[in-house]
Design an enzyme around this catalytic site. Sequence first.
Site, PDB file in Angstrom:
ATOM      1  N   HIS A  43       0.829  -1.206   0.000  1.00  0.00           N
ATOM      2  CA  HIS A  43       0.000   0.000   0.000  1.00  0.00           C
ATOM      3  C   HIS A  43       0.866   1.259   0.000  1.00  0.00           C
ATOM      4  O   HIS A  43       1.365   1.666   1.043  1.00  0.00           O
ATOM      5  CB  HIS A  43      -0.904   0.017   1.246  1.00  0.00           C
ATOM      6  N   HIS A  64      -4.328   3.165  -3.326  1.00  0.00           N
ATOM      7  CA  HIS A  64      -4.396   2.535  -2.017  1.00  0.00           C
ATOM      8  C   HIS A  64      -3.657   1.203  -1.919  1.00  0.00           C
ATOM      9  O   HIS A  64      -2.693   1.078  -1.190  1.00  0.00           O
ATOM     10  CB  HIS A  64      -5.861   2.360  -1.588  1.00  0.00           C
ATOM     11  N   GLU A 120     -17.319  -5.628  24.563  1.00  0.00           N
ATOM     12  CA  GLU A 120     -16.488  -6.842  24.533  1.00  0.00           C
ATOM     13  C   GLU A 120     -15.341  -6.725  23.531  1.00  0.00           C
ATOM     14  O   GLU A 120     -14.216  -7.154  23.804  1.00  0.00           O
ATOM     15  CB  GLU A 120     -17.339  -8.075  24.181  1.00  0.00           C
ATOM     16  N   HIS A 135     -28.118 -16.810  24.336  1.00  0.00           N
ATOM     17  CA  HIS A 135     -27.074 -16.735  25.352  1.00  0.00           C
ATOM     18  C   HIS A 135     -26.332 -18.056  25.564  1.00  0.00           C
ATOM     19  O   HIS A 135     -25.359 -18.095  26.297  1.00  0.00           O
ATOM     20  CB  HIS A 135     -27.672 -16.285  26.687  1.00  0.00           C
TER      21      HIS A 135
HETATM   22  C1  TPP Z   1     -11.158  -5.204   9.558  1.00  0.00           C
HETATM   23  C2  TPP Z   1     -10.608  -4.959   8.184  1.00  0.00           C
HETATM   24  N1  TPP Z   1     -11.441  -4.948   7.141  1.00  0.00           N
HETATM   25  C3  TPP Z   1     -10.953  -4.791   5.892  1.00  0.00           C
HETATM   26  C4  TPP Z   1      -9.622  -4.625   5.669  1.00  0.00           C
HETATM   27  C5  TPP Z   1      -9.072  -4.507   4.260  1.00  0.00           C
HETATM   28  N2  TPP Z   1      -8.583  -3.128   4.081  1.00  0.00           N
HETATM   29  C6  TPP Z   1      -7.289  -2.830   4.166  1.00  0.00           C
HETATM   30  S1  TPP Z   1      -7.027  -1.188   4.086  1.00  0.00           S
HETATM   31  C7  TPP Z   1      -8.688  -0.880   3.897  1.00  0.00           C
HETATM   32  C8  TPP Z   1      -9.267   0.479   3.823  1.00  0.00           C
HETATM   33  C9  TPP Z   1      -8.283   1.504   3.706  1.00  0.00           C
HETATM   34  O1  TPP Z   1      -8.830   2.780   3.836  1.00  0.00           O
HETATM   35  P1  TPP Z   1      -8.232   3.724   4.913  1.00  0.00           P
HETATM   36  O2  TPP Z   1      -8.405   3.113   6.234  1.00  0.00           O
HETATM   37  O3  TPP Z   1      -8.815   5.060   4.688  1.00  0.00           O
HETATM   38  O4  TPP Z   1      -6.699   3.710   4.602  1.00  0.00           O
HETATM   39  P2  TPP Z   1      -5.990   4.542   3.437  1.00  0.00           P
HETATM   40  O5  TPP Z   1      -6.872   4.493   2.250  1.00  0.00           O
HETATM   41  O6  TPP Z   1      -5.827   5.900   3.968  1.00  0.00           O
HETATM   42  O7  TPP Z   1      -4.711   3.835   3.231  1.00  0.00           O
HETATM   43  C10 TPP Z   1      -9.391  -2.045   3.884  1.00  0.00           C
HETATM   44  C11 TPP Z   1     -10.856  -2.109   3.718  1.00  0.00           C
HETATM   45  C12 TPP Z   1      -8.793  -4.635   6.803  1.00  0.00           C
HETATM   46  N3  TPP Z   1      -7.478  -4.508   6.713  1.00  0.00           N
HETATM   47  N4  TPP Z   1      -9.306  -4.782   8.049  1.00  0.00           N
END
Ligand code: TPP
Length: 686
Positions: A28, A262, A426, A488
């Site tokens: 990334h 990204h 939790e 539960h």
């Molecule tokens: C719980 C979770 N869901 C999905 C992902 C897959 N994923 C990696 S980065 C991302 C989104 C990135 O967007 P952002 O948080 O705004 O980061 P940026 O674009 O600024 O790098 C996703 C959906 C993940 N890493 N963790």
Amino acid sequence: MSRELDQRCIDTIRFLAVDMVQKANSGHPGLPLDAAPMAYVLWSRFLKFNPKNPAWADRDRFVLSAGHGSALLYALLYMFGYDLSLDDIRQFRQWDSRTPGHPEREHTPGVEVTTGPLGQGIANAVGMAMAEAQLAARYNRDGHTLIDHRTYALVSDGDLMEGVASEAASLAGHLGLGKLICLYDDNYVSLAAGTDITFTEDRAARFRAYGWQTIEVADGNDLDAIDGALQQAQADTRRPSLILLRTHLGYGSPKQDSYEAHGSPLGVEDVRLTKEKLRWPTEPAFLVPDDALAACREACARGAKEEQEWERRRQAHARAQPDLAQELERSLRGELPPGWDADIPVFKADAKGMATREASGKVMNAIAPKLPALTGGSADLDPSTKTALKGFGDFNPPATPGEDEQGSAGGGWSYAGRNLHFGVREHAMGAIVNGMAAHGGTIPYGATFLIFSDYMRPPIRLAAISRLHVVHVFTHDSIALGEDGPTHQPVEQLANLRAIPNLTLIRPGDANETAVAWRVALETKGRPVLLALSRQAVPTLDRDRYAAADGLRRGAYVLSDAAHGHPDVILIASGAEVGLIVAAAERLRGEGIAVRCVSMPSWDLFDAQPQAHRDAVLPPSVRARLAVEAGSPQGWHRYVGDAGDVIGVDRFGASAPGEVMLEHYGFTVDNVVARAKALLQRTRAP
Ligand SMILES: Cc1ncc(C[n+]2csc(CCOP(=O)(O)OP(=O)(O)O)c2C)c(N)n1
């Protein structure tokens, strides 16, 4: 330092990350390009750390919650002098490298927690700040400040979208964790699109409502503004701070502000164009100007000096408060004090017995006075989980007179309290105990009903991946909890949790096994331990008649055997069903059947035993084996074999009194006896 040099450092970090992703052809690049300035200002001017001793107890903690931006973290670690080489940087995301796809704790020096699943890191950071606040309150003394550091987290849109972040931020605001500072990389873009289609709330207002200070930086490239914001954040000691920095994902690249920046390499051509745009030499890749490296590496001398000063303070503290100092040092080393378990009770045989959650509460309270590192709490279920450490204080900002103090474990409301109150959160609880364990100095536990482990599976899994010593206390561990009904009553949870590698799951069978389970839980290192405990009373076995509960340490052991050790049938059970097979065995023996009774509280501990022990407990020659557990039968055939049988639960529960539930689901002496006999018939048939 000159502005040009600052800029060169930032661009070095940016392009190391870009080149890493490009070479690996995976990763990334967008976040490192936009977040490098904030990270650089933090690391070069504010963060307290000694790269040569990443374990220094009083270092500031830095959490890259947006773990997908790992290339940024590795570039920082390299530039600022941690034990990471340029070769390591070049090996990004390759087999056996020290720079894996997402940051992994204990794998790369300087990585505080394993991140990647979004939202976890910010909640870990809350846990770290809680650990710091507690240790500071308990161990600093007038004139001797030993624990005094901040926790910083770099968080992304995805982090703040995840529910766990809301839970953790809400608690952090309530607790007034003034040494927690989050830098929000507010770049308007996530993985698949702009945030305008999913995430448009007023984030600053939201965090202010949680009780945070919020500070906005209009231009994430403005180093003076970042500097000022960090100073302002540090100055507020009563509220956590969120610094919202407006940035541009993939800054400088042709893909800037697009989700395309990204999650994949920029591509050779776009790397070139980005370098040109930011006036960076296009060749060679992984370029590190000498002056930039030297400037960042000043952190080594600075850090060494700070640690030396701290070391002087530590020695003065140790002279002034020798007992306190020794206690803290032992906790920080993760060692148990001598005699920590001396007061663990031995429970007398009792047919009526007690619930294992009840026994657990007694054991915990016997340990607490001798094990200062033990701290934790429940997600608003103390009266049910029995996990309060009585008289050891409640972790909260000091109570104001007249404030409602119900729910107290006694001992005062302050940051020195060892009883944590997570509220009904939790998921955050799981991530917070992970952060506390990663911080060091505590052995944290979190408690709730076993069914709600479903709400916290991500941090349980992460604790196992990152070898964190936390204890989960999950009570109400079967349909026998009764009237609350199927929502539960756990059914598949044990099977599901047992599938997590590097997690020790123990379901003790009576009060004395519960005492041994706690010993194992606290002696364990490098993995989380989960205790599954009953709501209902179970008989306390007479250990003069049955084997010692210490057998739990080996995962499974023979409680009582057939004459001469030659059973026709083996009955195996865990937890609350142990009493049931013991009663059934008596009945079968009365009918002349040779029965062995095996208590099997932990598959994990059993599987770790040598084959000889496993064969001694479950001899391969005895094919008639019946397992009894009030949970999904999935997995039990591994122990009963193809010829064996399992009395389990393969449908959801129902709302009825616990005894009625057990009867309807076949957990009766009659049914165990009948199934054992049928099994014997089948396995004997020619
Ligand atoms: C719980 C979770 N869901 C999905 C992902 C897959 N994923 C990696 S980065 C991302 C989104 C990135 O967007 P952002 O948080 O705004 O980061 P940026 O674009 O600024 O790098 C996703 C959906 C993940 N890493 N963790």
